[in-house]
Design an enzyme around this catalytic site. Structure first.
Site, PDB file in Angstrom:
ATOM      1  N   CYS A   9      36.119  27.797  44.679  1.00  0.00           N
ATOM      2  CA  CYS A   9      35.151  28.099  43.169  1.00  0.00           C
ATOM      3  C   CYS A   9      33.650  27.696  43.438  1.00  0.00           C
ATOM      4  CB  CYS A   9      35.578  26.081  42.691  1.00  0.00           C
ATOM      5  SG  CYS A   9      37.613  26.671  42.516  1.00  0.00           S
ATOM      6  N   GLY A  35      33.849  32.619  41.713  1.00  0.00           N
ATOM      7  CA  GLY A  35      34.971  32.208  41.415  1.00  0.00           C
ATOM      8  C   GLY A  35      34.941  32.723  39.760  1.00  0.00           C
ATOM      9  N   ASN A 109      35.272  21.596  43.866  1.00  0.00           N
ATOM     10  CA  ASN A 109      35.270  22.711  45.059  1.00  0.00           C
ATOM     11  C   ASN A 109      36.402  22.238  46.502  1.00  0.00           C
ATOM     12  OD1 ASN A 109      33.255  24.576  47.555  1.00  0.00           O
ATOM     13  ND2 ASN A 109      35.271  25.024  45.898  1.00  0.00           N
ATOM     14  N   GLY A 110      37.770  23.170  46.523  1.00  0.00           N
ATOM     15  CA  GLY A 110      38.423  22.427  47.634  1.00  0.00           C
ATOM     16  C   GLY A 110      39.607  22.121  47.726  1.00  0.00           C
ATOM     17  N   TYR A 254      32.826  35.306  54.762  1.00  0.00           N
ATOM     18  CA  TYR A 254      33.176  36.869  53.569  1.00  0.00           C
ATOM     19  C   TYR A 254      32.407  35.297  52.864  1.00  0.00           C
ATOM     20  CZ  TYR A 254      36.250  38.550  49.430  1.00  0.00           C
ATOM     21  OH  TYR A 254      36.012  38.573  48.906  1.00  0.00           O
TER      22      TYR A 254
HETATM   23  P1  AMP Z   1      43.789  43.132  52.526  1.00  0.00           P
HETATM   24  O1  AMP Z   1      43.353  44.376  53.656  1.00  0.00           O
HETATM   25  O2  AMP Z   1      43.835  44.345  51.837  1.00  0.00           O
HETATM   26  O3  AMP Z   1      44.325  42.590  52.980  1.00  0.00           O
HETATM   27  O4  AMP Z   1      42.596  42.960  51.728  1.00  0.00           O
HETATM   28  C1  AMP Z   1      40.863  42.947  52.580  1.00  0.00           C
HETATM   29  C2  AMP Z   1      39.790  43.095  51.508  1.00  0.00           C
HETATM   30  O5  AMP Z   1      39.815  41.517  50.951  1.00  0.00           O
HETATM   31  C3  AMP Z   1      38.609  42.765  52.030  1.00  0.00           C
HETATM   32  O6  AMP Z   1      37.729  44.045  51.987  1.00  0.00           O
HETATM   33  C4  AMP Z   1      38.277  41.604  52.116  1.00  0.00           C
HETATM   34  O7  AMP Z   1      36.701  41.385  52.661  1.00  0.00           O
HETATM   35  C5  AMP Z   1      38.955  40.797  50.973  1.00  0.00           C
HETATM   36  N1  AMP Z   1      38.947  39.450  51.141  1.00  0.00           N
HETATM   37  C6  AMP Z   1      39.370  38.994  52.473  1.00  0.00           C
HETATM   38  N2  AMP Z   1      39.871  37.741  52.096  1.00  0.00           N
HETATM   39  C7  AMP Z   1      39.329  37.380  50.561  1.00  0.00           C
HETATM   40  C8  AMP Z   1      39.889  36.632  49.828  1.00  0.00           C
HETATM   41  N3  AMP Z   1      39.818  35.140  49.660  1.00  0.00           N
HETATM   42  N4  AMP Z   1      39.551  36.613  48.351  1.00  0.00           N
HETATM   43  C9  AMP Z   1      39.189  37.962  47.910  1.00  0.00           C
HETATM   44  N5  AMP Z   1      39.560  38.630  48.881  1.00  0.00           N
HETATM   45  C10 AMP Z   1      39.434  38.371  50.403  1.00  0.00           C
END
Ligand code: AMP
Length: 471
Positions: A9, A35, A109-110, A254
């Site tokens: 969030c 989000g 958020n959290g 990220y």
């Molecule tokens: P996968 O290899 O299918 O597990 O997905 C990896 C991708 O998901 C990478 O490109 C990351 O940037 C992205 N990613 C990592 N953590 C998250 C998250 N919490 N929410 C959404 N995307 C994520």
């Protein structure tokens, strides 16, 4: 039954601006990446609190007509994403209720890790819940508090919470914001000067929200601190003793935007350093460095600068995927990834490529991306991840799947390499991650990489259950 959510969030709050809801709209627009499922704004004109929330993106929900219905000099806002089964509007925030402390709205958020227990106790004593989000628990605790003032009741409520919370509250004549004693999630504080020298106070998950509205970032709401902005001015008070700091390192890896300052440190700086350390630790005999956009861009720039290999944007991202795109009825292979990314064949054909991304979660998307780069002609693919292997779920507000679905929790780096079909695979070490975010004072939480949780987790089995089977 109570469905424990893992939500990502963004929150925003403003006090003392004649167009508070419009600035909240802009703030949320800048926080949209935190989000994309629902958004909401609550405003107060000193008399009444009004609230509008809906499913969808900020710019879709808040038309000029909708914003005109949210008058007043104070407002709070929220953007929300949750993958837990229940994505109904009922869980969209802010929550706005009338209680014995007056009318109050809250956005969060959290993740509150003891929300299930608190909810069970409250229900036994007669409280009725409308939604399945843990934020509603806070409002019930506030309503039941014997403290006479709202600030007192909030203090009372927050002292019973465990886990991660950056909260923004709106009452008729004031906003109150607070952060959990560990400071898991960010909450920045800023101000802007209005005509006549009046000062307007703003708060946001990330400082990129301040940039858009022309506010100046001052500092962060401290862990365990509550800030009250009302007609009498601004008061900062510590409602809980300081705990071990545990800032979420994944915000830097990220989640946050690189143009934000998070936990007092520019995210761009951290990401570039992640890439530089990655190049030192895991060099590759390649022709070019290619980021997986957008998450891998800053780290790939760092990798390129350190290694001397040219940086090329050989994967192009379509940013304009609305919710209403028309899917073909005939299945197209890897449609989801193709919709988002397309390779530049002229850059990749015959080349050995360092492909940089921030994480491998389940491995399925990563495999599709590796295949896409290979099909575009790449001769060799050296996948480099700008963080350590993700081995443990987050219970503090980042949406990670349960352990059984995390590929790195169950497979070796070599097994993962084979699964994602890369020629080589390397992750960043924990030591370099620490260095990249300048964590000399041990102030970050690394639970997703280490499995060491900085708080005691009660009912860990409940938290560990796959999301789809909860509820
Ligand atoms: P996968 O290899 O299918 O597990 O997905 C990896 C991708 O998901 C990478 O490109 C990351 O940037 C992205 N990613 C990592 N953590 C998250 C998250 N919490 N929410 C959404 N995307 C994520």
């Amino acid at each position: 039954m109570f469905d424990k959510f893992r939500e990502e969030c963004g929150v925003f709050a403003i006090q003392g601006h004649p167009e508070a809801s419009k600035l909240t709209y802009l703030g949320l627009y800048a926080l949209q990446h935190r989000g994309q499922e629902s958004a909401g704004i609550a405003s107060s004109d000193g008399q009444e609190i009004r609230c509008t929330k809906d499913m969808g993106h900020v710019a879709e929900i808040f038309t000029p007509a909708v914003l005109n219905e949210l008058p007043g000099e104070m407002a709070i806002g929220h953007t929300r994403y949750s993958t837990a089964g229940d994505t109904v509007l009922l869980n969209a925030q802010p929550f706005s209720v009338a209680c014995n402390k007056g009318r109050v709205a809250v956005a969060h958020n959290g993740n509150i890790t003891n929300a299930a227990e608190l909810r069970r106790e409250l229900e036994m004593e007669g409280s009725i819940f409308q939604a399945s989000s843990d934020t509603e628990v806070i409002l019930h605790l506030v309503a039941r508090s014997r403290e006479r003032t709202l600030a007192g009741a909030l203090r009372d409520a927050m002292l019973q919470l465990e886990g991660a919370f950056s909260l923004v509250f709106l009452a008729q004549d004031r906003i109150i914001v607070a952060r959990d004693p560990h400071g898991f999630r960010p909450l920045a504080m800023g101000q802007m000067e209005l005509s006549g020298g009046r000062i307007c106070h703003v708060f946001a998950s990330e400082t990129c929200a301040f940039d858009l509205i022309g506010a100046v970032y001052l500092n962060d709401v401290e862990p365990g601190e509550m800030v009250i902005v009302g007609p009498e001015g601004i008061t900062r008070e510590r409602y809980a003793p300081a705990a071990e700091p545990a800032h979420c390192v994944f915000e830097h890896v990220y989640f946050s935007r690189p143009d934000s300052i998070v936990f007092g440190r520019p995210v761009q700086e951290s990401r570039e350093m992640l890439g530089r350390w990655l190049a030192r630790e895991a060099p590759a005999p390649a022709d070019l460095v290619v980021p997986v956009p957008d998450s891998g861009v800053a780290a790939a720039i760092g990798y390129s600068s350190e290694s001397g290999l040219p940086f090329r944007q050989a994967l192009i991202r379509n940013h304009y995927i609305g919710r209403t795109f028309i899917e073909p009825s005939q299945a197209i292979r890897d449609f989801g990834v193709k919709l988002k990314l397309n390779p530049v064949r002229s850059l990749l054909d015959g080349k050995s490529v360092v492909l940089v991304d921030d994480s491998i979660v389940r491995g399925t998307t990563s495999r599709k991306i590796v295949r896409m780069v290979r099909q575009a002609g790449a001769r060799e693919i050296h996948l480099r991840i700008s963080g350590p292997p993700t081995i443990s779920p987050c219970f503090y507000g980042v949406d990670t799947p349960v352990k059984s679905e995390l590929i790195a929790a169950n497979q070796s780096v070599e097994e993962i390499r084979r699964f994602v079909e890369a020629d080589t695979l390397a992750y960043l070490s924990m030591a370099s991650l620490r260095r990249a975010v300048s964590d000399d004072k041990h102030e970050f939480c690394y639970a997703c990489y280490s499995g060491n949780y900085p708080t005691e987790l009660i009912n860990i089995e409940e938290l560990m259950r796959p999301k789809t089977r909860r509820g």
